[in-house]
Scaffold this motif. Structure first.
Motif, PDB file in Angstrom:
ATOM      1  N   ALA A  72       0.845  -1.106  -0.111  1.00  0.00           N
ATOM      2  CA  ALA A  72      -0.033   0.037   0.006  1.00  0.00           C
ATOM      3  C   ALA A  72       0.735   1.214   0.046  1.00  0.00           C
ATOM      4  O   ALA A  72       0.580   2.309  -0.723  1.00  0.00           O
ATOM      5  CB  ALA A  72      -1.009  -0.075   1.364  1.00  0.00           C
ATOM      6  N   ILE A  73       2.074   1.390   0.895  1.00  0.00           N
ATOM      7  CA  ILE A  73       2.777   2.504   0.726  1.00  0.00           C
ATOM      8  C   ILE A  73       3.333   2.663  -0.653  1.00  0.00           C
ATOM      9  O   ILE A  73       3.593   3.881  -1.091  1.00  0.00           O
ATOM     10  CB  ILE A  73       3.915   2.062   1.955  1.00  0.00           C
ATOM     11  N   ALA A  74       3.659   1.436  -1.367  1.00  0.00           N
ATOM     12  CA  ALA A  74       4.432   1.702  -2.893  1.00  0.00           C
ATOM     13  C   ALA A  74       3.393   1.928  -3.632  1.00  0.00           C
ATOM     14  O   ALA A  74       3.568   2.691  -4.538  1.00  0.00           O
ATOM     15  CB  ALA A  74       5.095   0.432  -3.057  1.00  0.00           C
ATOM     16  N   ALA A  75       2.017   1.406  -3.531  1.00  0.00           N
ATOM     17  CA  ALA A  75       1.095   1.651  -4.440  1.00  0.00           C
ATOM     18  C   ALA A  75       0.563   3.069  -4.620  1.00  0.00           C
ATOM     19  O   ALA A  75      -0.044   3.403  -5.733  1.00  0.00           O
ATOM     20  CB  ALA A  75      -0.167   0.308  -4.334  1.00  0.00           C
ATOM     21  N   GLY A  76       0.311   3.746  -3.593  1.00  0.00           N
ATOM     22  CA  GLY A  76      -0.213   5.009  -3.540  1.00  0.00           C
ATOM     23  C   GLY A  76       0.301   6.012  -4.143  1.00  0.00           C
ATOM     24  O   GLY A  76      -0.179   6.590  -5.376  1.00  0.00           O
ATOM     25  N   PRO A  77       1.680   6.332  -4.184  1.00  0.00           N
ATOM     26  CA  PRO A  77       2.548   7.207  -5.106  1.00  0.00           C
ATOM     27  C   PRO A  77       2.551   6.538  -6.534  1.00  0.00           C
ATOM     28  O   PRO A  77       2.514   7.331  -7.569  1.00  0.00           O
ATOM     29  CB  PRO A  77       3.872   7.037  -4.446  1.00  0.00           C
ATOM     30  N   LEU A  78       2.535   5.084  -6.702  1.00  0.00           N
ATOM     31  CA  LEU A  78       2.639   4.619  -8.016  1.00  0.00           C
ATOM     32  C   LEU A  78       1.227   5.045  -8.838  1.00  0.00           C
ATOM     33  O   LEU A  78       1.246   5.384 -10.011  1.00  0.00           O
ATOM     34  CB  LEU A  78       2.791   3.288  -8.251  1.00  0.00           C
ATOM     35  N   LEU A  79       0.213   5.011  -7.957  1.00  0.00           N
ATOM     36  CA  LEU A  79      -1.165   5.084  -8.771  1.00  0.00           C
ATOM     37  C   LEU A  79      -1.161   6.491  -8.974  1.00  0.00           C
ATOM     38  O   LEU A  79      -1.775   7.117  -9.966  1.00  0.00           O
ATOM     39  CB  LEU A  79      -2.296   4.621  -7.948  1.00  0.00           C
ATOM     40  N   MET A  80      -0.767   7.553  -8.199  1.00  0.00           N
ATOM     41  CA  MET A  80      -0.654   8.958  -8.679  1.00  0.00           C
ATOM     42  C   MET A  80       0.072   9.295  -9.768  1.00  0.00           C
ATOM     43  O   MET A  80      -0.056   9.960 -10.612  1.00  0.00           O
ATOM     44  CB  MET A  80      -0.154   9.775  -7.374  1.00  0.00           C
TER      45      MET A  80
ATOM     46  N   LEU B  29       0.535   7.156 -12.054  1.00  0.00           N
ATOM     47  CA  LEU B  29      -0.299   6.650 -13.205  1.00  0.00           C
ATOM     48  C   LEU B  29      -1.443   7.742 -13.607  1.00  0.00           C
ATOM     49  O   LEU B  29      -1.627   7.930 -14.841  1.00  0.00           O
ATOM     50  CB  LEU B  29      -0.914   5.334 -12.847  1.00  0.00           C
ATOM     51  N   ALA B  30      -1.882   8.220 -12.369  1.00  0.00           N
ATOM     52  CA  ALA B  30      -2.768   9.497 -12.917  1.00  0.00           C
ATOM     53  C   ALA B  30      -2.362  10.826 -13.507  1.00  0.00           C
ATOM     54  O   ALA B  30      -2.804  11.179 -14.454  1.00  0.00           O
ATOM     55  CB  ALA B  30      -3.377  10.102 -11.543  1.00  0.00           C
ATOM     56  N   VAL B  31      -0.964  11.041 -13.361  1.00  0.00           N
ATOM     57  CA  VAL B  31      -0.415  12.048 -14.227  1.00  0.00           C
ATOM     58  C   VAL B  31      -0.230  11.560 -15.730  1.00  0.00           C
ATOM     59  O   VAL B  31      -0.422  12.377 -16.379  1.00  0.00           O
ATOM     60  CB  VAL B  31       0.962  12.429 -13.448  1.00  0.00           C
ATOM     61  N   VAL B  32       0.233  10.427 -15.709  1.00  0.00           N
ATOM     62  CA  VAL B  32       0.248   9.926 -17.166  1.00  0.00           C
ATOM     63  C   VAL B  32      -1.044   9.702 -17.832  1.00  0.00           C
ATOM     64  O   VAL B  32      -1.176  10.354 -19.108  1.00  0.00           O
ATOM     65  CB  VAL B  32       1.076   8.794 -17.070  1.00  0.00           C
ATOM     66  N   ALA B  33      -1.952   9.161 -17.456  1.00  0.00           N
ATOM     67  CA  ALA B  33      -3.356   8.728 -18.059  1.00  0.00           C
ATOM     68  C   ALA B  33      -4.369   9.652 -18.017  1.00  0.00           C
ATOM     69  O   ALA B  33      -4.879   9.703 -19.016  1.00  0.00           O
ATOM     70  CB  ALA B  33      -3.769   7.380 -17.282  1.00  0.00           C
ATOM     71  N   PHE B  34      -4.432  10.504 -16.985  1.00  0.00           N
ATOM     72  CA  PHE B  34      -5.592  11.562 -17.020  1.00  0.00           C
ATOM     73  C   PHE B  34      -5.141  12.915 -17.562  1.00  0.00           C
ATOM     74  O   PHE B  34      -4.029  13.457 -16.978  1.00  0.00           O
ATOM     75  CB  PHE B  34      -6.231  11.644 -15.580  1.00  0.00           C
ATOM     76  N   ASP B  35      -6.103  13.572 -18.060  1.00  0.00           N
ATOM     77  CA  ASP B  35      -5.655  15.080 -18.096  1.00  0.00           C
ATOM     78  C   ASP B  35      -5.756  15.794 -16.855  1.00  0.00           C
ATOM     79  O   ASP B  35      -5.269  16.666 -16.429  1.00  0.00           O
ATOM     80  CB  ASP B  35      -6.546  15.706 -19.542  1.00  0.00           C
ATOM     81  N   ARG B  36      -6.804  15.343 -16.169  1.00  0.00           N
ATOM     82  CA  ARG B  36      -7.354  15.881 -15.034  1.00  0.00           C
ATOM     83  C   ARG B  36      -7.908  14.970 -14.025  1.00  0.00           C
ATOM     84  O   ARG B  36      -9.021  14.354 -14.353  1.00  0.00           O
ATOM     85  CB  ARG B  36      -8.048  17.138 -15.202  1.00  0.00           C
ATOM     86  N   ALA B  37      -7.153  14.643 -12.983  1.00  0.00           N
ATOM     87  CA  ALA B  37      -7.492  13.236 -12.400  1.00  0.00           C
ATOM     88  C   ALA B  37      -8.793  13.429 -11.706  1.00  0.00           C
ATOM     89  O   ALA B  37      -8.748  14.612 -10.936  1.00  0.00           O
ATOM     90  CB  ALA B  37      -6.449  12.602 -11.428  1.00  0.00           C
ATOM     91  N   PRO B  38      -9.791  12.606 -11.515  1.00  0.00           N
ATOM     92  CA  PRO B  38     -10.753  12.697 -10.750  1.00  0.00           C
ATOM     93  C   PRO B  38     -10.617  13.007  -9.040  1.00  0.00           C
ATOM     94  O   PRO B  38      -9.539  12.246  -8.870  1.00  0.00           O
ATOM     95  CB  PRO B  38     -11.716  11.635 -11.175  1.00  0.00           C
ATOM     96  N   SER B  39     -11.185  13.526  -8.449  1.00  0.00           N
ATOM     97  CA  SER B  39     -10.917  14.070  -6.903  1.00  0.00           C
ATOM     98  C   SER B  39     -11.103  12.532  -6.310  1.00  0.00           C
ATOM     99  O   SER B  39     -10.494  12.365  -5.261  1.00  0.00           O
ATOM    100  CB  SER B  39     -11.928  14.954  -6.443  1.00  0.00           C
ATOM    101  N   TRP B  40     -11.906  11.732  -6.795  1.00  0.00           N
ATOM    102  CA  TRP B  40     -12.200  10.449  -5.794  1.00  0.00           C
ATOM    103  C   TRP B  40     -10.815   9.813  -5.987  1.00  0.00           C
ATOM    104  O   TRP B  40     -10.574   8.873  -5.343  1.00  0.00           O
ATOM    105  CB  TRP B  40     -13.504   9.684  -6.399  1.00  0.00           C
ATOM    106  N   TYR B  41     -10.339   9.674  -7.192  1.00  0.00           N
ATOM    107  CA  TYR B  41      -9.315   9.010  -7.528  1.00  0.00           C
ATOM    108  C   TYR B  41      -7.998   9.198  -6.897  1.00  0.00           C
ATOM    109  O   TYR B  41      -7.236   8.558  -6.201  1.00  0.00           O
ATOM    110  CB  TYR B  41      -8.717   9.077  -8.980  1.00  0.00           C
TER     111      TYR B  41
ATOM    112  N   VAL C  14      -8.692   8.230  -3.115  1.00  0.00           N
ATOM    113  CA  VAL C  14      -8.330   6.725  -3.154  1.00  0.00           C
ATOM    114  C   VAL C  14      -6.727   6.431  -2.744  1.00  0.00           C
ATOM    115  O   VAL C  14      -6.235   5.885  -1.959  1.00  0.00           O
ATOM    116  CB  VAL C  14      -8.994   6.073  -4.170  1.00  0.00           C
ATOM    117  N   CYS C  15      -6.212   7.341  -3.609  1.00  0.00           N
ATOM    118  CA  CYS C  15      -4.405   7.143  -3.728  1.00  0.00           C
ATOM    119  C   CYS C  15      -4.030   7.479  -2.414  1.00  0.00           C
ATOM    120  O   CYS C  15      -3.219   6.636  -1.725  1.00  0.00           O
ATOM    121  CB  CYS C  15      -3.909   7.790  -4.823  1.00  0.00           C
ATOM    122  N   ILE C  16      -4.521   8.581  -1.868  1.00  0.00           N
ATOM    123  CA  ILE C  16      -4.021   9.243  -0.534  1.00  0.00           C
ATOM    124  C   ILE C  16      -4.443   8.269   0.573  1.00  0.00           C
ATOM    125  O   ILE C  16      -3.421   8.039   1.245  1.00  0.00           O
ATOM    126  CB  ILE C  16      -4.467  10.506  -0.494  1.00  0.00           C
TER     127      ILE C  16
END
Length: 66
Positions: free
Chosen positions: A11-19, A21-33, A36-38
């Motif tokens: 979980a400690i590693a997945a949170g920043p990795l998912l963030m 991913l949000a920078v790469v995949a989304f133009d503007r990441a949804p607030s719920w995403y 959840v990452c935090i």
């Protein structure tokens, strides 16, 4: 290593990795995403800190106690 400790480290590693991913995949990441990452990251940190030992054994042997 215990299963809960592995989950905490994941979980400690997945949170920043998912963030990242949000920078790469989304133009503007949804607030719920972002929430959840935090939450994943903070949950892993809390589990990790609660699994730390409460005290240390102090023996009177020769040498340094680390």
């Amino acid at each position: 290593m215990a299963r809960l400790t592995r989950i905490a480290w994941a979980a400690i590693a997945a949170g920043p990795l998912l963030m990242l991913l949000a920078v790469v995949a989304f133009d503007r990441a949804p607030s719920w995403y972002v929430a959840v990452c935090i939450g994943i990251f903070l949950t892993g940190c809390i589990i990790g800190f609660t699994r730390l030992p409460g005290g240390r054994d102090h023996d009177e042997g020769d040498g340094a106690a680390v």
